[in-house]
Design an enzyme around this catalytic site. Sequence first.
Site, PDB file in Angstrom:
ATOM      1  N   GLU A 160       0.819  -1.212   0.000  1.00  0.00           N
ATOM      2  CA  GLU A 160       0.000   0.000   0.000  1.00  0.00           C
ATOM      3  C   GLU A 160       0.855   1.265   0.000  1.00  0.00           C
ATOM      4  O   GLU A 160       0.821   2.092   0.905  1.00  0.00           O
ATOM      5  CB  GLU A 160      -0.961  -0.026   1.192  1.00  0.00           C
ATOM      6  CG  GLU A 160      -1.898  -1.232   1.147  1.00  0.00           C
ATOM      7  CD  GLU A 160      -2.867  -1.331   2.299  1.00  0.00           C
ATOM      8  OE1 GLU A 160      -4.001  -1.785   2.102  1.00  0.00           O
ATOM      9  OE2 GLU A 160      -2.477  -0.961   3.428  1.00  0.00           O
ATOM     10  N   GLU A 354      -5.627  -7.597  -2.181  1.00  0.00           N
ATOM     11  CA  GLU A 354      -6.275  -7.588  -0.866  1.00  0.00           C
ATOM     12  C   GLU A 354      -7.721  -7.173  -1.075  1.00  0.00           C
ATOM     13  O   GLU A 354      -7.993  -6.170  -1.733  1.00  0.00           O
ATOM     14  CB  GLU A 354      -5.638  -6.595   0.109  1.00  0.00           C
ATOM     15  CG  GLU A 354      -4.296  -6.974   0.654  1.00  0.00           C
ATOM     16  CD  GLU A 354      -3.806  -5.971   1.703  1.00  0.00           C
ATOM     17  OE1 GLU A 354      -4.656  -5.400   2.422  1.00  0.00           O
ATOM     18  OE2 GLU A 354      -2.590  -5.757   1.784  1.00  0.00           O
TER      19      GLU A 354
END
Length: 457
Positions: A160, A354
């Site tokens: 991320e 994810e």
Amino acid sequence: MTLPNGFLWGNSTSSMQTEGATHEGGKGASVYDLRKPNADNAGWDVTIDEYHRYAEDYDLMQAMNMNCYRLQISWSRVCPDGDGDFNEAGIAFYHQLINALLARNITPMICLYHFDMPLALAQKYNGFLSRHVVDAFVRFGKRMVDEFGKQVPYWITFNEQNLYSSSYARVYAGCLKDGKQDAEIYTIANHVMVAHAQVANYLHATTTAKIGGMLAYEECYAATANPRDNQFARQVNEFLNRNLLDVFVHGHYSNQVLTYTKNHHIDFDFTVADQKDFDELKSDFIAFSYYRSSLIDASRVPINTIPNRYLDYGEVHNAYTPYNEWNWNVDALGFRDVLTRVYNEYGVPMFPIENGIGVRENYDGHEIQDDYRIDYHRQHIQAMKAAVAEDGVKVIGYLGWGLIDIPSSSGNVDKRYGAVYVNQTNTDSKDLKRIPKKSFYWFKHVIASNGSDLSSD
């Protein structure tokens, strides 16, 4: 529709949330070891003890028909001080993991950093604010490419990565000393991007493996028909997402972001050498996490707030979507929009790695009927299939978060994402028994059909 042959179905986790064994195998301390357990968050010494129980968990993946697993290599397990001697026992451990996955026909994907800065680097150099830490990470990354590049076909550097462009930047970058947060966000983001580029360039030069940047992507909508809300939503996307995507794919920062930093006299330590690294960079795919969407109300944002922090002040509740108790909403259409818009703009294969929903659950001796989880994933898989079939998006695979219940990044065991229940609480590790939920069998059937059958039966 059935997804393309070779589609990857699987699971993502991070080492600090799964391995435990923080004092075994020569592992060094990370910044997570500074966080002490309490009634709301478990500690990191045990987590789900995958250090000792990985074979059991990989058997569960195989039983669910998964064919891909994204694992993280703990920097402080393979290099305890971050920039000192490598720990051969730690490296051998990850060889065991990867060999165990391959023996089960599960494709490994490696992530090199998931917020767990080696404590020594954080304390001595203040994390990724330092160029020394950039160099230390690149040294670590190159060694891992040398060790695993021939066995592991998919890589990401930073989990991320756009979080280092947000108000979370200092926390996840291992910055322990006080500083001027707004200006430092841009410096941290640049240093992290330079580290990514140097490792990615090395991997492409020395292996045939594929690598891409990864973002935490939230679809951001205007809260009202006010044009200013729409402008702020676009700026959120530009500063938090497109600025990095432009580097991943085109090798340069966003024109708007560079203009903003120039006009506001923000020196973010961007050098000619950095640009040369970016000139060589290419991305084989764009990876991203997607859990929820957001709304931005510009009227709530104070004057002179940097766009990177608009959501800190202006995010508001979306009355058109359901929420879990942690105020994360369910918006599968936003997932499709991210897939389609990013692919249309950049033309690089997409890889959602994810996706999931956290819910508080208790095991009472009977199978957990987690139909809400089945419904969440069904909606998102349907949205992904529509992006492929109707919008023409090339998608490599779909990795959920996750196969198994693990502590959240804050350490909270109660926020459960898994299709497999782990018998523990925040205050008691209990026996850590793995217990499949209803969604386990649903996923098994969905993956066996390559996504063509999403029914509950």
